[in-house]
Design an enzyme around this catalytic site. Structure first.
Site, mmCIF file in Angstrom:
data_model
loop_
_atom_site.group_PDB
_atom_site.id
_atom_site.type_symbol
_atom_site.label_atom_id
_atom_site.label_comp_id
_atom_site.label_asym_id
_atom_site.label_seq_id
_atom_site.Cartn_x
_atom_site.Cartn_y
_atom_site.Cartn_z
ATOM 1 N N TYR A 136 11.249 6.146 7.896
ATOM 2 C CA TYR A 136 11.862 5.233 9.057
ATOM 3 C C TYR A 136 13.058 5.929 9.590
ATOM 4 O O TYR A 136 14.002 5.306 9.625
ATOM 5 C CB TYR A 136 12.277 3.850 8.785
ATOM 6 C CG TYR A 136 11.129 3.054 8.238
ATOM 7 C CD1 TYR A 136 9.625 3.226 8.582
ATOM 8 C CD2 TYR A 136 11.151 2.042 7.396
ATOM 9 C CE1 TYR A 136 8.607 2.711 7.794
ATOM 10 C CE2 TYR A 136 10.253 1.347 6.968
ATOM 11 C CZ TYR A 136 8.728 1.753 6.944
ATOM 12 O OH TYR A 136 8.027 1.015 6.346
ATOM 13 N N HIS A 141 5.248 4.858 -0.901
ATOM 14 C CA HIS A 141 4.879 4.680 0.433
ATOM 15 C C HIS A 141 3.573 4.948 1.078
ATOM 16 O O HIS A 141 3.231 6.331 0.983
ATOM 17 C CB HIS A 141 5.850 5.110 1.253
ATOM 18 C CG HIS A 141 6.059 4.626 2.597
ATOM 19 N ND1 HIS A 141 6.955 4.980 3.666
ATOM 20 C CD2 HIS A 141 5.423 3.565 3.402
ATOM 21 C CE1 HIS A 141 6.862 4.227 4.800
ATOM 22 N NE2 HIS A 141 5.911 3.576 4.601
#
Length: 359
Positions: free
Chosen positions: A49, A117
């Protein structure tokens, strides 16, 4: 661990370029202060992000926050493995580098949780080895808990079972997104019990609005353009549902948040505890998330803290009041109820961690 993670978690994707052009200029310190004041004391983010870790780390070190809150007053969760939309690195060397970089960005000696992730993009064996590397940091005291995140529930369950079998210890925590929502509840119906049987004690459900789908204004458009995986017919159905909710004097996003808070707070014996990750990027959005979370609570029940750090005791009258509108929305969504996106996309080679050759 379940008692340490606040029932409502502040997601860090709002500080990413994927969702917002102006990630660097958003007022992050007021957002964090407002969230902490409401009792939202857990933050979840990822290096993927970009530049979320940098923004949040700098803000948490600012005297405006650090003078009021010590490191042990909040819970930090981040991730490893995903670098870009089609770039992954789960090698032990990169996992170690990524963890050390996150520690530096957050200016802390430890991270409370580190997830692998989007594990669906690599092989099961690759995830298990990455988890093994993260356990090294647990032994060093640099990570407290280890988990995995991803979208396909069958992959999360399978990897959780493999970690318990191959590594001799279960995962502490699993994160799934977009599948405990007003549109899709597969996390509860198809995943929660299986994850518990694999030894997982905590499950985080993120994206109660299904990465911005379940709102009147449509999906968010950031620097990556319209990347949302929802097909056009699903978007049209959501738009019609939003109109119905507006006609009844309510807002689709608010209804969807209330639904997700209730589903996450609903406890069943023998199942993992749950937390809900929301993604407010402004003080107004924090207030909206907090209002939705507080609105479903039994106001006659006073918890230990008197804020969103406390477990949610549901207001039964509120549940009954929302039920006709919930059912109306789900009737409009029709065939799209429990529809799941495809992840990874067709042609993805999980062994290579990249798109395969097109024949």
């Amino acid at each position: 661990m379940a008692s340490e993670i606040t029932p409502i978690v502040m997601g860090g994707a709002a500080w990413s370029h994927q969702l917002n052009h102006d990630a660097e200029t958003r007022p992050v310190i007021p957002v964090i202060l407002n969230a902490f004041d409401h009792g939202i004391r857990t933050i979840d983010t990822s290096p993927y992000y970009e530049p979320s870790e940098k923004i949040l780390g700098k803000a948490l070190a600012d005297p405006q926050i650090s003078s009021l809150y010590k490191r042990e007053d909040y819970f930090l969760m981040t991730k490893v493995g995903r670098i870009a939309s089609e770039e992954f690195n789960y090698s032990p060397s990169w996992i170690r580098e990524s963890v050390e970089r996150s520690l530096q960005r957050f200016r802390t000696g430890y991270l409370d949780v580190v997830f692998c992730h989007d594990v669906e993009f690599i092989s099961d064996a690759g995830v298990v080895e990455a988890v093994r590397t993260l356990w090294e940091f647990v032994e060093q005291g640099k990570i407290r808990y280890v988990g995995i995140s991803g979208y396909p529930i069958d992959k999360l369950v399978r990897v959780a079972r493999l970690c318990k079998e191959k590594l001799g210890r279960p995962l502490d925590i699993v994160q799934n997104w977009g599948q405990l929502t007003l549109q899709n509840t597969k996390l509860r119906t198809e995943g929660l019990r299986q994850l518990g049987e694999a030894g997982v004690k905590m499950v985080c459900s993120s994206s109660p609005l299904n990465i911005g789908l379940l709102r009147a204004q449509g999906v968010p458009i950031g620097r990556l353009g319209d990347w949302h995986p929802a097909p056009s017919d699903l978007r049209l159905a959501v738009s019609k549902a939003a109109d119905l909710v507006a006609e009844k004097g309510d807002d689709l996003a608010s209804l969807a948040l209330r639904f997700a808070v209730r589903e996450t707070a609903r406890k069943e014996k023998g199942l993992p505890a749950m937390a809900l990750i929301m993604g407010p990027g402004s003080v107004a959005e924090v207030e909206s998330c907090a209002a939705a979370a507080k609105s479903v609570r039994d106001q006659n029940t006073q918890g230990k803290f008197g804020d969103l750090r406390d477990d949610t005791v549901l207001d039964k009258e509120g549940v009954q009041s929302d039920e006709p509108l919930v059912q109306g929305v789900r009737e409009i969504l029709g065939r799209w109820i429990d529809f799941s996106f495809e992840s990874p996309p067709k042609g993805w080679d999980v062994e290579a961690g990249k798109m395969g050759k097109v024949e």
